[in-house]
Scaffold this active site. Structure first.
Site, short mmCIF file in Angstrom:
data_model
loop_
_atom_site.label_atom_id
_atom_site.label_comp_id
_atom_site.label_asym_id
_atom_site.label_seq_id
_atom_site.Cartn_x
_atom_site.Cartn_y
_atom_site.Cartn_z
N GLY A 152 0.86 -1.19 0.00
CA GLY A 152 0.00 0.00 0.00
C GLY A 152 0.89 1.24 0.00
O GLY A 152 1.98 1.24 -0.59
N ILE A 154 2.82 2.66 2.25
CA ILE A 154 4.17 2.53 2.78
C ILE A 154 4.98 1.53 1.96
O ILE A 154 6.14 1.80 1.58
CB ILE A 154 4.12 2.13 4.28
CG1 ILE A 154 3.53 3.30 5.09
CG2 ILE A 154 5.50 1.75 4.80
CD1 ILE A 154 3.20 2.98 6.53
N ARG A 174 -2.72 -9.95 -1.08
CA ARG A 174 -3.72 -10.98 -1.44
C ARG A 174 -4.09 -10.88 -2.92
O ARG A 174 -4.40 -11.88 -3.54
CB ARG A 174 -4.96 -10.83 -0.54
CG ARG A 174 -4.68 -11.24 0.90
CD ARG A 174 -5.66 -10.65 1.86
NE ARG A 174 -5.62 -9.18 1.82
CZ ARG A 174 -6.40 -8.39 2.52
NH1 ARG A 174 -7.29 -8.91 3.33
NH2 ARG A 174 -6.30 -7.08 2.44
N ILE A 229 8.33 -2.52 10.09
CA ILE A 229 7.92 -1.17 10.48
C ILE A 229 6.39 -1.09 10.53
O ILE A 229 5.84 0.01 10.58
CB ILE A 229 8.47 -0.09 9.50
CG1 ILE A 229 8.38 -0.51 8.05
CG2 ILE A 229 9.93 0.26 9.82
CD1 ILE A 229 7.04 -0.62 7.46
N ARG A 231 3.44 -3.74 12.19
CA ARG A 231 2.91 -4.08 13.51
C ARG A 231 3.61 -5.35 13.99
O ARG A 231 3.79 -6.31 13.23
CB ARG A 231 1.40 -4.33 13.45
CG ARG A 231 0.57 -3.08 13.36
CD ARG A 231 0.63 -2.25 14.65
NE ARG A 231 -0.20 -1.06 14.60
CZ ARG A 231 0.22 0.14 14.19
NH1 ARG A 231 1.46 0.33 13.79
NH2 ARG A 231 -0.61 1.18 14.21
N ASP A 255 10.99 -1.95 14.39
CA ASP A 255 10.44 -0.73 14.99
C ASP A 255 9.25 -1.06 15.87
O ASP A 255 8.85 -0.24 16.69
CB ASP A 255 10.02 0.24 13.87
CG ASP A 255 9.58 1.59 14.41
OD1 ASP A 255 10.27 2.12 15.31
OD2 ASP A 255 8.55 2.13 13.94
N GLU A 260 4.39 -4.17 22.98
CA GLU A 260 5.08 -2.90 23.23
C GLU A 260 4.67 -2.31 24.59
O GLU A 260 3.51 -2.43 24.96
CB GLU A 260 4.76 -1.92 22.10
CG GLU A 260 5.32 -2.40 20.78
CD GLU A 260 4.93 -1.52 19.59
OE1 GLU A 260 4.34 -0.45 19.79
OE2 GLU A 260 5.22 -1.94 18.45
N HIS A 278 9.13 2.09 17.97
CA HIS A 278 7.91 2.52 17.26
C HIS A 278 7.99 4.01 16.91
O HIS A 278 7.11 4.79 17.26
CB HIS A 278 6.66 2.20 18.08
CG HIS A 278 5.42 2.08 17.25
ND1 HIS A 278 4.40 1.19 17.52
CD2 HIS A 278 5.02 2.75 16.14
CE1 HIS A 278 3.44 1.31 16.63
NE2 HIS A 278 3.79 2.26 15.77
N1 LIG Z 1 5.94 1.93 12.68
C1 LIG Z 1 5.12 2.95 12.54
O1 LIG Z 1 5.27 3.98 13.18
C2 LIG Z 1 4.01 2.89 11.53
C3 LIG Z 1 3.61 4.08 10.92
C4 LIG Z 1 2.57 4.02 10.00
C5 LIG Z 1 1.96 2.82 9.71
N2 LIG Z 1 2.37 1.68 10.33
C6 LIG Z 1 1.72 0.40 10.02
O2 LIG Z 1 1.90 0.13 8.63
C7 LIG Z 1 0.72 -0.45 8.12
C8 LIG Z 1 0.64 -0.25 6.62
O3 LIG Z 1 0.38 1.12 6.35
P1 LIG Z 1 -0.04 1.62 4.88
O4 LIG Z 1 -0.34 3.06 5.02
O5 LIG Z 1 0.94 1.17 3.87
O6 LIG Z 1 -1.40 0.82 4.70
P2 LIG Z 1 -2.14 0.51 3.33
O7 LIG Z 1 -3.54 0.17 3.74
O8 LIG Z 1 -1.92 1.59 2.36
O9 LIG Z 1 -1.41 -0.81 2.79
C9 LIG Z 1 -1.53 -2.05 3.41
C10 LIG Z 1 -1.06 -3.12 2.44
O10 LIG Z 1 -1.11 -4.39 3.10
C11 LIG Z 1 -1.80 -5.31 2.26
N3 LIG Z 1 -2.44 -6.36 3.05
C12 LIG Z 1 -3.51 -6.25 3.87
N4 LIG Z 1 -3.80 -7.45 4.39
C13 LIG Z 1 -2.91 -8.33 3.89
C14 LIG Z 1 -2.72 -9.73 4.04
N5 LIG Z 1 -3.52 -10.48 4.82
N6 LIG Z 1 -1.71 -10.31 3.37
C15 LIG Z 1 -0.90 -9.57 2.57
N7 LIG Z 1 -1.03 -8.24 2.39
C16 LIG Z 1 -2.03 -7.64 3.04
C17 LIG Z 1 -2.81 -4.44 1.51
O11 LIG Z 1 -3.26 -5.10 0.34
C18 LIG Z 1 -1.94 -3.24 1.19
O12 LIG Z 1 -1.15 -3.50 0.07
C19 LIG Z 1 -0.38 0.25 8.92
O13 LIG Z 1 -1.56 -0.54 8.97
C20 LIG Z 1 0.23 0.43 10.29
O14 LIG Z 1 -0.13 -0.63 11.14
C21 LIG Z 1 3.38 1.69 11.24
O1 LIG Z 2 -0.12 3.38 12.57
C1 LIG Z 2 0.51 4.42 12.77
O2 LIG Z 2 0.17 5.51 12.30
C2 LIG Z 2 1.77 4.37 13.59
O3 LIG Z 2 1.95 3.13 14.14
C3 LIG Z 2 1.83 5.43 14.65
O4 LIG Z 2 2.72 6.45 14.34
#
Ligand SMILES: NC(=O)c1ccc[n+]([C@@H]2O[C@H](COP(=O)([O-])OP(=O)(O)OC[C@H]3O[C@@H](n4cnc5c(N)ncnc54)[C@H](O)[C@@H]3O)[C@@H](O)[C@H]2O)c1
Ligand SMILES: O=C(O)[C@H](O)CO
Length: 311
Positions: A152, A154, A174, A229, A231, A255, A260, A278
């Site tokens: 997605g 990220i 998927r 990075i 969950r 991260d 946590e 994190h």
């Molecule tokens: N470490 C941090 O501080 C931090 C910051 C921002 C986001 N995040 C985490 O990163 C995650 C992703 O963020 P994003 O903005 O890219 O989300 P997004 O919704 O844009 O992308 C998620 C991706 O994961 C895929 N996906 C979902 N379920 C799946 C599965 N069962 N098998 C394979 N792929 C699957 C989706 O198809 C999509 O491509 C967030 O949900 C959040 O938990 C962490």
């Molecule tokens: O999902 C998020 O946005 C991060 O984990 C918090 O910064």
């Protein structure tokens, strides 16, 4: 008259100040017994503001019969019971896109750090080790294979950065992402087998729990590097510790963790592991955009009946 909202926990001083300016906010965390408070007063509230670290489960949602919106400060919404909210006709919003670049920067930073030993060399120099020796050879980053679990906002931002390092990029989701120049790999173990680096960039929650298990780590292999990075719940942490201890996996840049802020002691003792707290989204720039987005979503809901970033 200001709309009445309940805020589950503190967000940030600027977000809290804007919410307090524009809404009649009840800070739930200041209540001695939040559940009893909601049971008695929940019907007053029209909306909810929640920080990504705080849970907003069915217990809270069901205690708010007149709330129609939950605005989440964060991208991930694995602590919100979205199904319970939908059953009640509530909209849920998050803060997508504004974190993508910073989180992707940090994913590349972790990959490079583990592969080249930046943190561990820093410790070596500070401890005076260079006066009497030198560090072992490490692993090249450019030109290697980058696998992405999740593609997605990220995941794609990591892919663009990896391409800039002349890396080959493939991803597992998927369903294939239309229009992507990169190859979709329907099997996660097959992606791990191909990859030198596997970056976890999918959501947390029950659907993705322990997708990265012992078999995936073994497929990534003794020279492979896992970067998470997303969950902690996506990775089987016990299997990760075992794979690193036995040399079945080369290294890890983390991260996020399953429990946590507790990081397994075993990981802290390993030089092939870089542990962060994190912080992938922790920049002044992205924080300010998240603060604006959580408030903008609430404002849009109360102005138009629709949040800007529905999940
Ligand atoms: N470490 C941090 O501080 C931090 C910051 C921002 C986001 N995040 C985490 O990163 C995650 C992703 O963020 P994003 O903005 O890219 O989300 P997004 O919704 O844009 O992308 C998620 C991706 O994961 C895929 N996906 C979902 N379920 C799946 C599965 N069962 N098998 C394979 N792929 C699957 C989706 O198809 C999509 O491509 C967030 O949900 C959040 O938990 C962490
Ligand atoms: O999902 C998020 O946005 C991060 O984990 C918090 O910064």
């Amino acid at each position: 008259m200001k709309h009445r909202i309940v805020q589950i926990g503190p967000i940030t001083p600027p977000a809290d100040a804007r919410l307090a300016r524009d809404y009649d906010v009840t800070p739930l965390w200041k209540e001695a017994d939040p559940a009893a408070f909601l049971a008695a007063h929940g019907a007053q509230f029209e909306g909810v503001a929640v920080h990504v670290r705080d849970a907003c489960g069915a217990g809270i949602i069901d205690a708010l019969p007149n709330a129609k919106v939950i605005a989440n400060f964060g991208v991930g919404y694995d602590k919100i019971d979205v199904e319970a909210a939908r059953r009640k006709g509530m909209q849920v919003s998050n803060t997508p896109k504004v974190l993508d670049g910073c989180v992707a920067d940090l994913a590349m930073g972790l990959a490079i750090d583990v592969a080249r030993g930046i943190s561990t060399t820093d410790r070596f120099v500070r401890a005076g080790g260079w006066k009497t020796g030198q560090r072992p050879l490490m692993t090249r980053v450019y030109g290697k294979n980058m696998g992405l679990l999740g593609f997605g906002g990220i995941g794609q931002a990591v892919g663009r950065r990896a391409a800039g390092f002349d890396m080959a990029v493939r991803y597992h989701t998927r369903r294939p992402v239309e229009g992507s120049p990169h190859q979709h790999e329907p099997s996660l173990p097959a992606l791990a087998q191909w990859a030198d680096f596997l970056v976890v960039a999918c959501p947390g929650g029950p659907q993705t729990r322990h997708l990265v298990d012992a078999a995936v780590l073994e497929a990534l292999g003794p020279r492979g590097i896992l970067v998470n990075i997303a969950r902690g719940s996506v990775v089987d942490e016990a299997a990760l510790v075992e794979a690193l201890q036995t040399g079945k996996l080369g290294g890890a840049g983390l991260d996020v963790y399953e429990n946590e802020p507790n990081v397994p002691e075993a990981l802290l003792a390993m030089d092939q592991v870089v542990v962060l707290s994190h912080i992938a989204g922790f920049t002044r720039e992205s924080r300010a955009q998240m603060e604006a987005t959580v408030c903008d979503n609430l404002d849009a809901y109360f102005r138009t009946g629709q949040v800007l970033n529905p999940v």
